[in-house]
Scaffold this motif. Structure first.
Motif, mmCIF file in Angstrom:
data_model
loop_
_atom_site.group_PDB
_atom_site.id
_atom_site.type_symbol
_atom_site.label_atom_id
_atom_site.label_comp_id
_atom_site.label_asym_id
_atom_site.label_seq_id
_atom_site.Cartn_x
_atom_site.Cartn_y
_atom_site.Cartn_z
ATOM 1 N N VAL A 39 0.849 -1.198 0.000
ATOM 2 C CA VAL A 39 0.000 0.000 0.000
ATOM 3 C C VAL A 39 0.883 1.245 0.000
ATOM 4 C CG1 VAL A 39 -1.629 1.362 1.388
ATOM 5 C CG2 VAL A 39 -2.018 -1.082 1.056
ATOM 6 N N ASP A 40 1.890 1.240 0.857
ATOM 7 C CA ASP A 40 2.816 2.365 0.959
ATOM 8 C C ASP A 40 3.601 2.556 -0.341
ATOM 9 O OD1 ASP A 40 4.061 4.421 2.659
ATOM 10 O OD2 ASP A 40 5.865 3.174 2.486
ATOM 11 N N GLU A 41 4.106 1.468 -0.903
ATOM 12 C CA GLU A 41 4.893 1.547 -2.134
ATOM 13 C C GLU A 41 4.064 2.073 -3.299
ATOM 14 O OE1 GLU A 41 8.345 0.818 -2.728
ATOM 15 O OE2 GLU A 41 8.223 1.075 -0.564
ATOM 16 N N VAL A 42 2.829 1.633 -3.402
ATOM 17 C CA VAL A 42 1.962 2.121 -4.488
ATOM 18 C C VAL A 42 1.746 3.627 -4.333
ATOM 19 C CG1 VAL A 42 -0.362 2.002 -5.489
ATOM 20 C CG2 VAL A 42 0.878 -0.104 -4.939
ATOM 21 N N GLY A 43 1.633 4.095 -3.099
ATOM 22 C CA GLY A 43 1.535 5.537 -2.866
ATOM 23 C C GLY A 43 2.781 6.269 -3.327
ATOM 24 N N HIS A 44 3.958 5.678 -3.100
ATOM 25 C CA HIS A 44 5.207 6.283 -3.572
ATOM 26 C C HIS A 44 5.227 6.352 -5.098
ATOM 27 C CE1 HIS A 44 7.443 4.850 0.309
ATOM 28 N NE2 HIS A 44 6.500 5.752 0.570
ATOM 29 N N VAL A 45 4.764 5.286 -5.733
ATOM 30 C CA VAL A 45 4.688 5.282 -7.194
ATOM 31 C C VAL A 45 3.767 6.409 -7.659
ATOM 32 C CG1 VAL A 45 3.781 4.006 -9.199
ATOM 33 C CG2 VAL A 45 5.255 2.844 -7.535
ATOM 34 N N ALA A 46 2.609 6.533 -7.029
ATOM 35 C CA ALA A 46 1.637 7.557 -7.434
ATOM 36 C C ALA A 46 2.228 8.952 -7.300
ATOM 37 C CB ALA A 46 0.367 7.438 -6.595
ATOM 38 N N PHE A 47 2.896 9.229 -6.180
ATOM 39 C CA PHE A 47 3.481 10.549 -5.988
ATOM 40 C C PHE A 47 4.537 10.837 -7.047
ATOM 41 C CE2 PHE A 47 6.991 13.162 -4.491
ATOM 42 C CZ PHE A 47 6.318 14.362 -4.283
ATOM 43 N N ASN A 48 5.467 9.916 -7.224
ATOM 44 C CA ASN A 48 6.548 10.158 -8.185
ATOM 45 C C ASN A 48 6.034 10.183 -9.616
ATOM 46 O OD1 ASN A 48 9.279 10.402 -6.803
ATOM 47 N ND2 ASN A 48 8.300 8.712 -5.712
ATOM 48 N N ARG A 49 4.976 9.446 -9.893
ATOM 49 C CA ARG A 49 4.370 9.479 -11.233
ATOM 50 C C ARG A 49 3.802 10.869 -11.534
ATOM 51 N NH1 ARG A 49 3.550 10.557 -15.392
ATOM 52 N NH2 ARG A 49 2.102 9.711 -16.899
ATOM 53 N N MET A 50 3.295 11.534 -10.501
ATOM 54 C CA MET A 50 2.720 12.868 -10.702
ATOM 55 C C MET A 50 3.779 13.923 -11.005
ATOM 56 S SD MET A 50 -0.484 13.158 -8.060
ATOM 57 C CE MET A 50 0.456 12.878 -6.573
ATOM 58 N N VAL A 51 5.030 13.680 -10.624
ATOM 59 C CA VAL A 51 6.050 14.712 -10.811
ATOM 60 C C VAL A 51 6.971 14.447 -11.998
ATOM 61 C CG1 VAL A 51 5.994 15.467 -8.410
ATOM 62 C CG2 VAL A 51 7.617 13.701 -9.092
ATOM 63 N N VAL A 52 6.727 13.380 -12.744
ATOM 64 C CA VAL A 52 7.517 13.136 -13.951
ATOM 65 C C VAL A 52 6.619 13.281 -15.171
ATOM 66 C CG1 VAL A 52 9.110 11.574 -12.766
ATOM 67 C CG2 VAL A 52 7.199 10.618 -14.039
ATOM 68 N N GLY A 53 7.194 13.696 -16.252
ATOM 69 C CA GLY A 53 6.460 13.778 -17.510
ATOM 70 C C GLY A 53 6.520 12.448 -18.244
ATOM 71 N N SER A 54 6.106 12.463 -19.487
ATOM 72 C CA SER A 54 6.072 11.230 -20.271
ATOM 73 C C SER A 54 7.478 10.668 -20.508
ATOM 74 C CB SER A 54 5.348 11.444 -21.597
ATOM 75 O OG SER A 54 6.002 12.442 -22.360
ATOM 76 N N THR A 55 8.449 11.551 -20.710
ATOM 77 C CA THR A 55 9.827 11.094 -20.896
ATOM 78 C C THR A 55 10.366 10.479 -19.611
ATOM 79 O OG1 THR A 55 10.191 12.796 -22.563
ATOM 80 C CG2 THR A 55 12.151 11.791 -21.602
ATOM 81 N N GLY A 56 10.079 11.119 -18.480
ATOM 82 C CA GLY A 56 10.501 10.580 -17.190
ATOM 83 C C GLY A 56 9.874 9.231 -16.914
ATOM 84 N N LEU A 57 8.616 9.065 -17.295
ATOM 85 C CA LEU A 57 7.928 7.789 -17.103
ATOM 86 C C LEU A 57 8.583 6.694 -17.945
ATOM 87 C CD1 LEU A 57 5.652 6.109 -15.887
ATOM 88 C CD2 LEU A 57 4.176 6.918 -17.745
ATOM 89 N N LYS A 58 8.902 7.017 -19.195
ATOM 90 C CA LYS A 58 9.564 6.028 -20.058
ATOM 91 C C LYS A 58 10.912 5.623 -19.473
ATOM 92 C CE LYS A 58 7.419 7.595 -24.312
ATOM 93 N NZ LYS A 58 7.600 8.398 -25.515
ATOM 94 N N PHE A 59 11.664 6.598 -18.990
ATOM 95 C CA PHE A 59 12.959 6.308 -18.386
ATOM 96 C C PHE A 59 12.786 5.453 -17.132
ATOM 97 C CE2 PHE A 59 16.561 7.352 -15.592
ATOM 98 C CZ PHE A 59 17.603 6.937 -16.403
ATOM 99 N N ALA A 60 11.806 5.788 -16.298
ATOM 100 C CA ALA A 60 11.552 5.028 -15.067
ATOM 101 C C ALA A 60 11.228 3.578 -15.390
ATOM 102 C CB ALA A 60 10.411 5.668 -14.276
ATOM 103 N N LYS A 61 10.391 3.362 -16.396
ATOM 104 C CA LYS A 61 10.051 1.991 -16.780
ATOM 105 C C LYS A 61 11.273 1.247 -17.306
ATOM 106 C CE LYS A 61 5.161 2.712 -17.713
ATOM 107 N NZ LYS A 61 4.100 2.740 -18.723
ATOM 108 N N TYR A 62 12.136 1.963 -18.010
ATOM 109 C CA TYR A 62 13.352 1.353 -18.542
ATOM 110 C C TYR A 62 14.292 0.904 -17.419
ATOM 111 C CZ TYR A 62 17.963 0.969 -20.627
ATOM 112 O OH TYR A 62 19.206 0.528 -20.978
#
Length: 129
Positions: free
Chosen positions: A58-81
């Motif tokens: 539950v806590d980790e998913v919240g961390h993902v949600a927060f960090n997902r909100m502060v990255v753009g599409s390029t940041g998301l692609k890099f994070a997934k990579y």
């Protein structure tokens, strides 16, 4: 990981952190399935450990949600990579993961991981963005 984050350019901080959080959710979900297997004959211990891991998820998913909100599409692609690489590197330093069966096939499963595979309790309580 902390050293990488501390010395990374500001623009990469949240994408790297997001990748680490993705890998954490994957690893804790994997551990949750292993607890059910390892402690199947000890229901009280199994249930207690599973509940603890669900709290972590539950806590980790919240961390993902927060960090997902502060990255753009390029940041998301890099994070997934980087996420699978982070999971692989982290597990390589944790012999307990290998003892439970973490191997190259586990990392291959990373690309197929779906948040819908998380337990209903985790999805119901976690903050998604």
């Amino acid at each position: 990981m902390i050293n990488v984050l501390a010395h990374s350019p500001k623009t990469l901080f949240h994408p790297i952190l997001l990748g680490a959080e993705f890998s954490g959710v994957f690893a804790f979900q994997w551990l949750l399935t292993k607890i059910g297997e390892v402690f199947r004959d000890e229901p009280e211990l199994r249930d207690s450990l599973e509940q603890r891991l669900m709290e972590i998820l539950v806590d980790e998913v919240g961390h993902v949600a927060f960090n997902r909100m502060v990255v753009g599409s390029t940041g998301l692609k890099f994070a997934k990579y980087v996420a699978a690489h982070i999971a692989d590197g982290t597990s390589g330093m944790t012999p307990e993961f290998q003892a439970l069966g973490w191997n190259a096939n586990t990392i291959r499963d990373f690309d197929n991981f779906d948040y819908m595979s998380l337990p209903d309790e985790v999805r119901g309580r976690a903050f998604f963005a």
